[in-house]
Design a protein around this motif. Structure first.
Motif, mmCIF file in Angstrom:
data_model
loop_
_atom_site.group_PDB
_atom_site.id
_atom_site.type_symbol
_atom_site.label_atom_id
_atom_site.label_comp_id
_atom_site.label_asym_id
_atom_site.label_seq_id
_atom_site.Cartn_x
_atom_site.Cartn_y
_atom_site.Cartn_z
ATOM 1 N N TYR A 109 -29.046 0.532 42.692
ATOM 2 C CA TYR A 109 -28.375 0.719 41.408
ATOM 3 C C TYR A 109 -27.627 2.046 41.453
ATOM 4 C CZ TYR A 109 -27.390 1.251 36.461
ATOM 5 O OH TYR A 109 -26.742 1.433 35.265
ATOM 6 N N ASP A 113 -28.922 -5.908 43.350
ATOM 7 C CA ASP A 113 -28.238 -4.833 42.639
ATOM 8 C C ASP A 113 -28.450 -5.001 41.137
ATOM 9 O OD1 ASP A 113 -26.071 -2.652 42.464
ATOM 10 O OD2 ASP A 113 -25.268 -4.243 41.187
ATOM 11 N N GLY A 114 -28.714 -3.908 40.451
ATOM 12 C CA GLY A 114 -28.987 -3.963 39.019
ATOM 13 C C GLY A 114 -27.739 -3.821 38.162
ATOM 14 N N SER A 133 -24.683 -2.340 39.103
ATOM 15 C CA SER A 133 -24.222 -0.954 39.247
ATOM 16 C C SER A 133 -22.899 -0.734 38.526
ATOM 17 C CB SER A 133 -24.062 -0.610 40.730
ATOM 18 O OG SER A 133 -25.307 -0.559 41.374
ATOM 19 N N SER A 188 -26.440 -9.550 41.873
ATOM 20 C CA SER A 188 -26.180 -8.420 40.986
ATOM 21 C C SER A 188 -26.357 -8.873 39.549
ATOM 22 C CB SER A 188 -24.760 -7.874 41.199
ATOM 23 O OG SER A 188 -24.539 -6.727 40.395
#
Length: 249
Positions: free
Chosen positions: A10, A37-38, A40, A62
């Motif tokens: 992230y 992925d949070g 980003s 993501s």
């Protein structure tokens, strides 16, 4: 044996490239790479997409998550490898043949898990070692003495996650310690100490960024000890004291 490596990230635009290349450039070929992925907000995804172009062994997810342990659980749920390991976005594998060496031990020693040594390095100068975490051969009694393997160096058979679940999200900082206690206290499992540096970790992790986090980490460590019925407050004291020598070696 297929190895699944999971990276949770992230807003890691400064480090994700080095992290990913350390995985993608491994000499061992049968690697499944899962990046969680949070969502980003910086250029992390740009770097990730550029590096995974034409890579058929990489998955990218993501989406919003509840933190690093939630992201890692998502990766575990998607993993199809025989072995699962983690390379966090600020970390990188110490050598291009690390996974090859790990798989060789799994095959030759018929073990359930492997762990090794870890270098904490300066954020901007990864050749500068700040802490040297040298582990040791596992014995159950070590758990009561506050010992644990360096979690980023730990590779386990996927079946252990199938049987025991992933990380407990009620822990915000110490879910890895709780998980390790949950696994390592079990009788009949065999763990191998591979005496090499497996991972290099840039300093500044979530558990030691502030005094408040250090206090919260200590509280959660104690809760993990009690939840797993291993040791007491003295276990946590020994756990913290043992870190001192890592700065001296």
């Amino acid at each position: 044996m297929k190895v699944t490596i999971i990276t949770a990230t992230y807003n890691s635009e400064q480090t994700i490239g080095v992290c990913m290349r350390s995985v993608l450039e491994q000499t061992y070929e049968d690697i499944e790479y899962i990046i969680i992925d949070g969502e980003s907000k910086d250029k992390t995804l740009n770097h990730v997409i550029a590096l995974i172009k034409d890579k058929t062994n990489v998955q990218l997810i993501s989406e919003p998550d509840k933190g690093i342990y939630d992201a890692l659980n998502k990766g575990i749920a998607r993993a199809t490898g025989d072995i699962i390991g983690f390379v966090h976005s600020d970390d990188f594998l110490a050598d291009s043949n690390i996974i090859e060496k790990i798989v060789e031990v799994f095959k030759s020693q018929n073990v359930d898990g492997i762990y090794g040594n870890l270098h904490y390095v300066a954020f901007s100068d990864t050749d500068k070692i700040i802490r040297n975490w040298v582990s040791k051969t596992f014995k159950t009694k070590l758990l009561e003495q506050g010992w644990m393997p360096a979690h980023p160096t730990l590779y386990l058979k996927k079946e252990l996650y199938n049987l025991n679940g992933g990380f407990d999200l009620s822990y915000k900082i110490a879910a890895d310690y709780d998980f390790i206690l949950r696994i390592f206290k079990q009788e009949g499992l065999k763990f191998y100490y591979l005496s090499i540096t497996i991972v290099k970790m840039r300093i500044g992790g979530a558990s030691n960024r502030s005094l408040k986090n250090i206090i919260n980490k200590t509280k959660e460590d104690y809760r993990a000890v009690k939840d797993n019925q291993i040791g007491n407050w003295f276990t946590i004291v020994l756990k913290n004291v043992s870190k001192i020598k890592q700065f001296l070696t």
